[in-house]
Design a protein around this motif. Structure first.
Motif, PDB file in Angstrom:
ATOM      1  N   GLU A 136       0.837  -1.200   0.000  1.00  0.00           N
ATOM      2  CA  GLU A 136       0.000   0.000   0.000  1.00  0.00           C
ATOM      3  C   GLU A 136       0.873   1.250   0.000  1.00  0.00           C
ATOM      4  OE1 GLU A 136      -3.200   0.443  -0.180  1.00  0.00           O
ATOM      5  OE2 GLU A 136      -4.106  -1.503   0.227  1.00  0.00           O
ATOM      6  N   ASP A 137       1.958   1.201   0.762  1.00  0.00           N
ATOM      7  CA  ASP A 137       2.879   2.345   0.804  1.00  0.00           C
ATOM      8  C   ASP A 137       3.490   2.595  -0.575  1.00  0.00           C
ATOM      9  OD1 ASP A 137       2.394   2.793   3.463  1.00  0.00           O
ATOM     10  OD2 ASP A 137       4.116   1.646   4.175  1.00  0.00           O
ATOM     11  N   MET A 138       3.822   1.512  -1.292  1.00  0.00           N
ATOM     12  CA  MET A 138       4.369   1.661  -2.644  1.00  0.00           C
ATOM     13  C   MET A 138       3.368   2.372  -3.541  1.00  0.00           C
ATOM     14  SD  MET A 138       6.114  -2.023  -3.451  1.00  0.00           S
ATOM     15  CE  MET A 138       7.430  -2.717  -2.443  1.00  0.00           C
ATOM     16  N   LEU A 139       2.108   1.984  -3.435  1.00  0.00           N
ATOM     17  CA  LEU A 139       1.075   2.577  -4.277  1.00  0.00           C
ATOM     18  C   LEU A 139       0.886   4.067  -3.998  1.00  0.00           C
ATOM     19  CD1 LEU A 139      -1.548  -0.314  -4.243  1.00  0.00           C
ATOM     20  CD2 LEU A 139      -0.362   0.572  -6.269  1.00  0.00           C
ATOM     21  N   THR A 140       1.038   4.462  -2.745  1.00  0.00           N
ATOM     22  CA  THR A 140       0.871   5.880  -2.408  1.00  0.00           C
ATOM     23  C   THR A 140       1.985   6.741  -2.996  1.00  0.00           C
ATOM     24  OG1 THR A 140       2.065   5.738  -0.300  1.00  0.00           O
ATOM     25  CG2 THR A 140      -0.304   5.301  -0.248  1.00  0.00           C
ATOM     26  N   SER A 143       2.732   8.597  -8.938  1.00  0.00           N
ATOM     27  CA  SER A 143       2.106   9.844  -9.398  1.00  0.00           C
ATOM     28  C   SER A 143       0.720   9.520  -9.944  1.00  0.00           C
ATOM     29  CB  SER A 143       2.955  10.489 -10.497  1.00  0.00           C
ATOM     30  OG  SER A 143       2.880   9.720 -11.693  1.00  0.00           O
ATOM     31  N   GLY A 144      -0.071  10.550 -10.158  1.00  0.00           N
ATOM     32  CA  GLY A 144      -1.404  10.353 -10.707  1.00  0.00           C
ATOM     33  C   GLY A 144      -1.368   9.669 -12.067  1.00  0.00           C
ATOM     34  N   THR A 170       2.924   6.692 -27.193  1.00  0.00           N
ATOM     35  CA  THR A 170       3.181   5.324 -26.718  1.00  0.00           C
ATOM     36  C   THR A 170       4.503   5.261 -25.970  1.00  0.00           C
ATOM     37  OG1 THR A 170       1.990   4.469 -28.649  1.00  0.00           O
ATOM     38  CG2 THR A 170       3.345   2.903 -27.431  1.00  0.00           C
ATOM     39  N   LYS A 171       5.482   6.044 -26.432  1.00  0.00           N
ATOM     40  CA  LYS A 171       6.785   6.081 -25.753  1.00  0.00           C
ATOM     41  C   LYS A 171       6.639   6.588 -24.322  1.00  0.00           C
ATOM     42  CE  LYS A 171      11.457   7.983 -26.152  1.00  0.00           C
ATOM     43  NZ  LYS A 171      12.360   8.860 -26.950  1.00  0.00           N
ATOM     44  N   THR A 172       5.782   7.600 -24.114  1.00  0.00           N
ATOM     45  CA  THR A 172       5.563   8.131 -22.765  1.00  0.00           C
ATOM     46  C   THR A 172       4.884   7.089 -21.876  1.00  0.00           C
ATOM     47  OG1 THR A 172       5.381  10.377 -23.644  1.00  0.00           O
ATOM     48  CG2 THR A 172       4.508  10.002 -21.434  1.00  0.00           C
ATOM     49  N   VAL A 173       3.915   6.366 -22.445  1.00  0.00           N
ATOM     50  CA  VAL A 173       3.265   5.295 -21.683  1.00  0.00           C
ATOM     51  C   VAL A 173       4.294   4.242 -21.281  1.00  0.00           C
ATOM     52  CG1 VAL A 173       1.529   3.459 -21.723  1.00  0.00           C
ATOM     53  CG2 VAL A 173       1.046   5.647 -22.815  1.00  0.00           C
ATOM     54  N   SER A 174       5.192   3.901 -22.220  1.00  0.00           N
ATOM     55  CA  SER A 174       6.238   2.925 -21.937  1.00  0.00           C
ATOM     56  C   SER A 174       7.154   3.410 -20.807  1.00  0.00           C
ATOM     57  CB  SER A 174       7.059   2.665 -23.203  1.00  0.00           C
ATOM     58  OG  SER A 174       8.027   1.672 -22.967  1.00  0.00           O
ATOM     59  N   THR A 175       7.419   4.713 -20.779  1.00  0.00           N
ATOM     60  CA  THR A 175       8.224   5.288 -19.696  1.00  0.00           C
ATOM     61  C   THR A 175       7.513   5.144 -18.357  1.00  0.00           C
ATOM     62  OG1 THR A 175       9.253   6.889 -21.188  1.00  0.00           O
ATOM     63  CG2 THR A 175       9.310   7.402 -18.839  1.00  0.00           C
ATOM     64  N   TYR A 176       6.206   5.442 -18.347  1.00  0.00           N
ATOM     65  CA  TYR A 176       5.433   5.275 -17.114  1.00  0.00           C
ATOM     66  C   TYR A 176       5.436   3.819 -16.662  1.00  0.00           C
ATOM     67  CZ  TYR A 176       3.454  10.006 -17.338  1.00  0.00           C
ATOM     68  OH  TYR A 176       3.286  11.371 -17.332  1.00  0.00           O
ATOM     69  N   ARG A 179       8.639   3.014 -14.936  1.00  0.00           N
ATOM     70  CA  ARG A 179       8.658   3.552 -13.572  1.00  0.00           C
ATOM     71  C   ARG A 179       7.822   2.686 -12.634  1.00  0.00           C
ATOM     72  NH1 ARG A 179       7.353   9.890 -14.884  1.00  0.00           N
ATOM     73  NH2 ARG A 179       9.247  10.399 -16.048  1.00  0.00           N
ATOM     74  N   LEU A 180       6.694   2.188 -13.146  1.00  0.00           N
ATOM     75  CA  LEU A 180       5.844   1.313 -12.333  1.00  0.00           C
ATOM     76  C   LEU A 180       6.582   0.033 -11.954  1.00  0.00           C
ATOM     77  CD1 LEU A 180       2.463   1.688 -14.248  1.00  0.00           C
ATOM     78  CD2 LEU A 180       2.870   2.339 -11.870  1.00  0.00           C
ATOM     79  N   LEU A 181       7.259  -0.554 -12.919  1.00  0.00           N
ATOM     80  CA  LEU A 181       8.026  -1.774 -12.638  1.00  0.00           C
ATOM     81  C   LEU A 181       9.058  -1.529 -11.541  1.00  0.00           C
ATOM     82  CD1 LEU A 181       8.591  -2.981 -16.320  1.00  0.00           C
ATOM     83  CD2 LEU A 181       7.195  -4.144 -14.605  1.00  0.00           C
TER      84      LEU A 181
END
Length: 202
Positions: A136-140, A143-144, A170-176, A179-181
């Protein structure tokens, strides 16, 4: 007495909230289930309080709250939702909500929440126990935009479709996604999806 707008995509829920507020002496001046339309109505009518569910059409309750604050809305926002995991509550607070109430609670607590935020108190009555979960802490910490991408990935959407929905490349989505990984300490998309579903993100 306060003027109120209700945003919830379930008419029965809106009816119950309206009746409770009417009985408490407040005036419901508008209601609906669409976030973008709600945003326009709030700009026009400037209610004292907006009561909003997270799961509303076209623009969710968290994003609506954030946009309202960026546009200078100074009224109170109370999020009333069944999505009561800690990361949702934390995100509502970060977006600028004055309070959060779970739909799992007794509906009559809504009047207590409204009374509190009208007196300029924050109303987040049951958040302490949520901080003990490391995930849960990771999820907080997301970014939006990152959280939005995670939500779409959990729905099984492809990167190109996410890009179209969010009006970014699509490149920006791939960047996000990268970051999520990293932030969620996983190595594959399937692990991201499983992580999201463990926390009812969809």
């Amino acid at each position: 007495m306060a003027t109120v707008m209700i945003l919830d995509d379930h008419p029965v829920a809106r009816f119950a909230i309206r009746k409770l507020l009417d009985d408490a002496g407040h005036q419901v001046i508008a209601e609906g289930g669409d976030g973008l339309q709600g945003l326009l109505t709030i700009r026009q009518q400037q209610p004292d309080i907006v009561i909003v569910d997270i799961d509303i059409h076209s623009l969710n309750g968290i994003d609506l709250t954030e946009r309202l604050r960026h546009q200078g809305y100074t009224g109170r926002v109370l999020v009333f939702s069944s999505r009561d995991a800690w990361h949702y509550i934390s995100r509502c607070r970060q977006a600028g909500a004055n309070g959060f109430l779970s739909k799992r609670n007794n509906l009559e607590q809504l009047t207590d929440a409204v009374r509190a935020i009208l007196r300029d108190y924050a109303y987040f009555p049951f958040t302490a126990g949520y901080k003990n979960n490391p995930e849960e802490d990771m999820l907080t910490m997301l970014s939006g935009r990152e959280f939005q991408v995670l939500t779409y990935l959990a729905r099984g959407m492809k990167l190109v479709d996410i890009a179209g929905r969010m009006h970014i490349s699509t490149k920006t989505v791939s960047t996000y996604k990268g970051r999520l990984l990293q932030k969620l300490a996983v190595s594959q998309t399937t692990e991201l999806i499983n992580f999201a579903r463990r926390h009812n993100i969809d």
